[in-house]
Design an enzyme around this catalytic site. Structure first.
Site, mmCIF file in Angstrom:
data_model
loop_
_atom_site.group_PDB
_atom_site.id
_atom_site.type_symbol
_atom_site.label_atom_id
_atom_site.label_comp_id
_atom_site.label_asym_id
_atom_site.label_seq_id
_atom_site.Cartn_x
_atom_site.Cartn_y
_atom_site.Cartn_z
ATOM 1 N N SER A 11 53.947 37.275 33.254
ATOM 2 C CA SER A 11 52.343 36.857 33.731
ATOM 3 C C SER A 11 51.623 37.327 32.311
ATOM 4 O O SER A 11 51.514 38.148 31.798
ATOM 5 C CB SER A 11 51.885 37.820 34.658
ATOM 6 O OG SER A 11 50.285 38.060 34.682
ATOM 7 N N HIS A 47 53.636 32.680 34.571
ATOM 8 C CA HIS A 47 52.923 33.024 35.657
ATOM 9 C C HIS A 47 51.443 33.152 35.016
ATOM 10 O O HIS A 47 51.248 34.128 34.127
ATOM 11 C CB HIS A 47 53.394 34.400 36.152
ATOM 12 C CG HIS A 47 52.550 34.632 37.357
ATOM 13 N ND1 HIS A 47 53.091 34.698 38.911
ATOM 14 C CD2 HIS A 47 51.648 35.588 37.630
ATOM 15 C CE1 HIS A 47 52.153 35.299 39.621
ATOM 16 N NE2 HIS A 47 51.290 35.582 38.884
ATOM 17 N N ASP A 98 47.437 34.089 35.861
ATOM 18 C CA ASP A 98 46.869 34.623 36.860
ATOM 19 C C ASP A 98 45.158 34.332 36.715
ATOM 20 O O ASP A 98 44.607 34.238 35.781
ATOM 21 C CB ASP A 98 46.902 36.301 36.740
ATOM 22 C CG ASP A 98 48.028 36.849 37.211
ATOM 23 O OD1 ASP A 98 48.508 36.550 38.397
ATOM 24 O OD2 ASP A 98 48.833 37.569 36.489
ATOM 25 N N MET A 158 41.527 34.500 38.277
ATOM 26 C CA MET A 158 40.778 35.129 39.099
ATOM 27 C C MET A 158 39.296 34.682 38.930
ATOM 28 O O MET A 158 39.008 34.288 37.959
ATOM 29 C CB MET A 158 40.718 36.678 38.478
ATOM 30 C CG MET A 158 42.236 37.102 38.682
ATOM 31 S SD MET A 158 42.373 38.837 38.195
ATOM 32 C CE MET A 158 44.224 38.926 38.046
ATOM 33 N N HIS A 186 48.559 31.212 39.625
ATOM 34 C CA HIS A 186 48.449 32.129 40.997
ATOM 35 C C HIS A 186 46.929 31.969 41.022
ATOM 36 O O HIS A 186 46.262 32.851 40.369
ATOM 37 C CB HIS A 186 49.113 33.401 40.355
ATOM 38 C CG HIS A 186 48.820 34.630 41.616
ATOM 39 N ND1 HIS A 186 49.216 36.016 41.330
ATOM 40 C CD2 HIS A 186 48.359 34.439 42.861
ATOM 41 C CE1 HIS A 186 48.653 36.489 42.469
ATOM 42 N NE2 HIS A 186 48.296 35.906 43.499
ATOM 43 N N MET A 195 43.681 33.309 42.623
ATOM 44 C CA MET A 195 43.313 34.551 43.418
ATOM 45 C C MET A 195 41.623 34.190 43.492
ATOM 46 O O MET A 195 40.760 34.780 42.710
ATOM 47 C CB MET A 195 43.358 35.772 42.714
ATOM 48 C CG MET A 195 44.817 36.354 42.664
ATOM 49 S SD MET A 195 45.299 37.598 41.517
ATOM 50 C CE MET A 195 45.880 36.357 40.376
ATOM 51 N N MET A 242 52.908 40.015 47.151
ATOM 52 C CA MET A 242 52.044 40.966 46.169
ATOM 53 C C MET A 242 52.669 42.363 46.342
ATOM 54 O O MET A 242 52.587 42.775 47.666
ATOM 55 C CB MET A 242 50.671 40.647 46.558
ATOM 56 C CG MET A 242 50.047 39.330 46.267
ATOM 57 S SD MET A 242 50.305 38.772 44.296
ATOM 58 C CE MET A 242 49.486 40.129 43.441
ATOM 59 N N ASP A 262 55.453 39.967 42.846
ATOM 60 C CA ASP A 262 54.160 40.228 41.734
ATOM 61 C C ASP A 262 53.319 41.405 41.819
ATOM 62 O O ASP A 262 52.817 41.734 42.734
ATOM 63 C CB ASP A 262 53.364 39.070 41.928
ATOM 64 C CG ASP A 262 52.254 38.721 40.737
ATOM 65 O OD1 ASP A 262 52.558 39.433 39.572
ATOM 66 O OD2 ASP A 262 51.209 38.004 40.946
HETATM 67 C C1 DX5 Z 1 47.800 41.087 39.745
HETATM 68 C C2 DX5 Z 1 48.448 39.772 39.030
HETATM 69 C C3 DX5 Z 1 49.724 40.039 38.624
HETATM 70 C C4 DX5 Z 1 49.584 40.905 37.231
HETATM 71 C C5 DX5 Z 1 51.046 41.645 37.176
HETATM 72 O O1 DX5 Z 1 46.396 40.663 40.295
HETATM 73 O O2 DX5 Z 1 48.630 38.630 40.131
HETATM 74 O O3 DX5 Z 1 50.347 38.889 38.359
HETATM 75 O O4 DX5 Z 1 49.155 40.372 36.164
HETATM 76 O O5 DX5 Z 1 50.913 42.419 36.182
HETATM 77 P P1 DX5 Z 1 51.778 43.734 35.953
HETATM 78 O O6 DX5 Z 1 53.206 43.124 35.809
HETATM 79 O O7 DX5 Z 1 51.328 44.259 34.790
HETATM 80 O O8 DX5 Z 1 51.598 44.469 37.042
HETATM 81 ZN ZN ZN Z 2 49.938 37.167 39.499
#
Ligand code: DX5
Ligand code: ZN
Length: 220
Positions: free
Chosen positions: A7, A32, A34, A36, A65, A67, A136, A174
């Site tokens: 990620s 990956h 993220d 947000m 991903h 969110m 998750m 994840d």
């Molecule tokens: C959380 C994200 C994860 C996160 C994982 O909201 O969706 O993908 O970045 O990071 P680590 O491995 O540091 O928990």
């Molecule tokens: Zn993620």
């Protein structure tokens, strides 16, 4: 052996292109990403233009991903930006059936993400509509959080339900993945380990990825 999806949330944002290239050379299977929106989760990160600018730095498939609330409004932009798999949350405000169809109609793989407090059974009616299930193991919003082991049984439950329905899609996990928690997740049946901190903050990314890929392979 599980696949590894680093990620980039844990990467150096001032030189993301280099980071993506580095992790590709280190043997990652996916990238990956993220996304947000500061609304579905309290943090704001990456948009489709950033995804597009990263596309030329690796041949690896992008897992976006999302969110975000109302993901259907942004699916086209993420599809066009070069995402290969687009994951949306079952908890997000949307018409889920429509969103999943839209992703597939655009020629992309549809992923469905389930937060720790959400029962995995909520995903069962959608197993035929998805290409990946994301369990998750932290409450989404930030990297570097502690793995929640209570989610582990969800993997076996989902795999059993898939068998009952005659489908089999990969299960990604994840959040808080380390060699130790990755081992638990792989033994529980996870096919893809998403890991930010434990890959990008490692001194040796290649070794960190290798260790995660070997999770679940030891006999004891
Ligand atoms: C959380 C994200 C994860 C996160 C994982 O909201 O969706 O993908 O970045 O990071 P680590 O491995 O540091 O928990
Ligand atoms: Zn993620």
């Amino acid at each position: 052996m599980p696949k590894v999806a680093p990620s980039i949330l844990a990467a150096d944002f001032s030189r993301l292109g280099d980071e993506v290239r580095k992790v590709t050379e280190a043997g990652a299977d996916y990238i990956h990403i993220d996304v947000m929106d500061g609304f579905f989760v309290p943090n704001i990160t990456i948009g489709p233009s950033m995804v597009r600018s990263l596309r030329s730095h690796t041949h690896l498939p992008f897992i976006s991903h999302l969110m975000i609330t109302h993901p259907e409004r942004h699916i086209k932009a993420f599809a066009e930006s070069g995402s290969d798999i687009i994951e949306v949350h079952i908890e997000a405000e949307q018409d889920l059936g429509y969103t999943l169809r839209l992703i597939r109609d655009l020629g992309k793989k549809a992923g469905l993400a389930v937060n720790p407090p959400t029962p995995i059974e909520d995903a069962y009616p959608h197993l035929q509509e998805i290409d990946l299930l994301l369990v998750m193991s932290v409450n989404p919003g930030f990297g570097g959080q502690k793995f929640i082991p209570d989610v582990l049984p969800k993997i076996g439950l989902a795999l059993a339900e898939m068998e009952r329905q005659g489908v089999r899609v990969p299960v990604e996990i994840d959040g808080g993945i380390t060699p130790e928690t990755g081992e638990l997740a792989a033994r529980a049946g996870a096919d893809i380990l998403a890991a930010g901190t434990s890959v990008f903050k490692a001194e040796d990314m290649k070794a960190a990825i290798e260790v995660l890929r070997r999770c679940g392979s030891s006999k004891d």
